[in-house]
Design a protein around this motif. Structure first.
Motif: not given
Length: 583
Positions: A541-552
């Protein structure tokens, strides 16, 4: 002739300014002589003309003398700046070379005119910046790193053009270093292994920074704006300065280790526990050491706030959190190191983003600055650390295959297979893949002589199902680590305080709740529709809008309600940063 000289003297007395006459005034003087009735000889007229020229030169010198001197002095400063920059010693250090190049370009654009002096005196902006740089510790930085010139340097105090030139460059260099450190941090994240941290420092435009501050109406605010704008950083910095202001006035006694405290037990540590969670001493002195039911309820609140299992039992994990703030100096150093890691993050985290904080074993989804979803996660164990980096979530996979990483296949699964290949494959849902004539194909494991199979000769893949290591769904943000968020069949691990058990990927407690949130920006998809795909073949399932992911990695931060929260240094990253900062 005597009469002529007498007339001339009379004329000069009548017009005392004639000693500095202009050409027009000379003509008037000659006309006046004629009107008087005297006709001077040609020799005398020649003398008058020569004197007139001399007077004109003297007049112009008198009118422009001070301005010319100022212009020459300013030019001497500019020449001094050009010479000082040219004489700066060569260096192999990248950051020093970068700073020097920025200074040269900045001054060259302004024809080497001083940036912080006007008519040989410090500008108001310069004075403000010098005072602000001396207080760089307000931002978790070290003022000693930003050497500033003396405010007594000035033309009025007899400073030479060379002194003023050096002072101007010194302030520009201090500003350049501050804005770079505030923006990107003093510690290069690349001191860590690429398996642990893959963050490249992003430095500001130093030339633009200098140009901006020289004309700024509020240079101090603009300079400090190079610090992270993130809410988490700003809140932590405010608390850091609050604790610094208190100094040693709020010293706390560490709570000793001992047996886990449960309701009904008596222990000398109880008064310290009450103090640590903000309770008044027990009024009944006989019960001062009693670990009561009401106290246990308050401890539960403390545990819940600090991400612990809220069981009301004071064990080692709870005591560790309670004691984290007892060492004032260590606490401040921890806060500085955490502020430093905020500088590693992108300035724009995204309008909507996912943030996984490894030491807290937690995941937040933030939308327009507000946390809209929180859940527990399991992160990598110390031997398989979850790396720190930022990327973008692009798609979800339902009923995923698990392509076993080479390290896990070689070190953990292959030895088991060789012990009893038939039993292993009969009781697990693994497939064997190999390259046959340039194409990857599924191989019958019984056809292989496993004693001769070496690591890398074949690949292992786990088929979708209830026992699949990735569970029912995974959230993909393609990266060099092959790390992602995913479901898990091992649900019991989420009930533990310590949750570092994976091989590096991040296991999510409520994956379909997370799916509902991330799919909110994708048309015609939600968690219910995803669930209808369960048990079938692998689906993307491809997202219409990419979502930033931050591993902190934050061990110290402020909660939404303004509490300072502390966690253990799970991987030792915080200690590494502190050592790099000489804290």
């Amino acid at each position: 002739m005597k009469r002529t000289h007498t007339a001339l003297v009379a004329l000069m007395l009548a017009f005392p300014g004639s000693a500095y006459a202009t050409p027009d005034e000379d003509q008037t003087a000659q006309a006046s002589l004629v009107l008087i009735g005297d006709h001077p000889s040609s020799a005398l007229l020649s003398d008058i003309e020569n004197q007139s020229r001399i007077n004109t030169i003297l007049s112009n010198m008198c009118k422009t003398n001070l301005g010319d001197i100022d212009q020459q002095a300013d030019q001497d400063i500019a020449d001094g700046i050009a010479k000082a920059l040219e004489e700066r010693p060569a260096t192999s250090d990248f950051l020093t070379k970068r700073d020097n190049a920025a200074l040269e370009a900045f001054y060259e654009e302004r024809n080497f005119a001083p940036a912080w002096f006007d008519n040989g005196q410090w500008t108001r902006a310069a004075r403000k910046l010098i005072f602000a740089l001396a207080r760089a510790d307000r931002d978790g930085l070290n003022p000693a790193d930003y050497k500033t010139p003396l405010l007594t340097t000035s033309r009025k105090r007899g400073s030479s053009p060379e002194d003023i030139a050096r002072a101007d460059i010194l302030l520009s260099l201090a500003v350049t270093r501050y804005t770079r450190d505030a923006f990107a941090g003093r510690v290069d994240p690349r001191i860590f292994s690429k398996k642990e941290v893959t963050i490249k420092p992003h430095y500001p435009d130093s030339i633009a920074a200098l140009s901006k501050l020289t004309i700024s109406a509020d240079p101090v605010a603009d300079m400090r704006s190079y610090n992270p704008p993130h809410k988490g950083f700003l809140a932590l910095r405010n608390e850091y300065n609050h604790i610094r202001a208190l100094g040693s006035r709020e010293k706390t006694t560490p709570i000793p280790n001992g047996k886990s405290l449960k309701i009904g037990m008596r222990d000398e540590r109880v008064p310290l526990i009450r103090e640590r969670i903000g309770l008044e001493p027990e009024q009944n002195t006989e019960d001062a050491n009693l670990y009561s039911k009401s106290l246990a309820e308050k401890v539960k609140d403390f545990q819940l706030t600090n991400g612990l299992i809220a069981d009301g039992i004071v064990g080692n994990a709870t005591l560790s959190i309670m004691n984290r703030g007892s060492d004032h100096k260590k606490l401040l150093a921890d806060m500085i190191a955490n502020m430093e890691r905020w500088r590693w993050l992108p300035r724009d985290l995204g309008e909507m983003y996912v943030m996984v904080n490894i030491p807290t074993f937690s995941l937040d989804v933030v939308d327009k600055g507000k946390v809209i979803h929180q859940t527990r996660v399991v992160v990598g164990k110390s031997a398989h650390k979850t790396p720190l980096f930022s990327d973008q979530m692009e798609y979800l996979v339902v009923n995923p295959y698990w392509n076993v990483p080479k390290s896990i296949a070689s070190n953990e699964l292959l030895p088991k297979i060789k012990t009893n290949p038939a039993s292993f494959f009969a009781n697990t849902n693994y497939q064997v893949l190999a390259s046959v004539e340039g194409k990857t194909k599924i191989i019958d494991p019984s056809l292989l002589d496993w004693d001769k199979v070496e690591p890398g000769m074949v690949r292992l893949r786990q088929t979708p199902g209830t026992s699949n290591a990735l569970g029912n769904i995974k959230f993909m943000f393609p990266n060099q680590h092959s790390v992602y968020l995913h479901d898990t069949p091992s649900r019991s691990l989420f009930n533990r305080d310590y949750r570092a058990f994976s091989h590096g990927c991040v296991r999510v407690h409520n994956p379909f709740e997370l799916a509902e949130v991330v799919l909110s920006q994708t048309a015609n998809w939600n968690a219910d529709r995803v669930k209808k795909l369960l048990g079938k073949e692998e689906r993307t399932v491809r997202l219409d809008k990419k979502i930033p992911v931050h591993l902190v990695y934050f061990t110290t931060w402020m909660s939404e309600d303004g509490q300072l929260l502390l966690r253990n240094d799970l991987y030792g990253h915080n200690n590494t940063v502190k050592k790099a900062l000489n804290l």
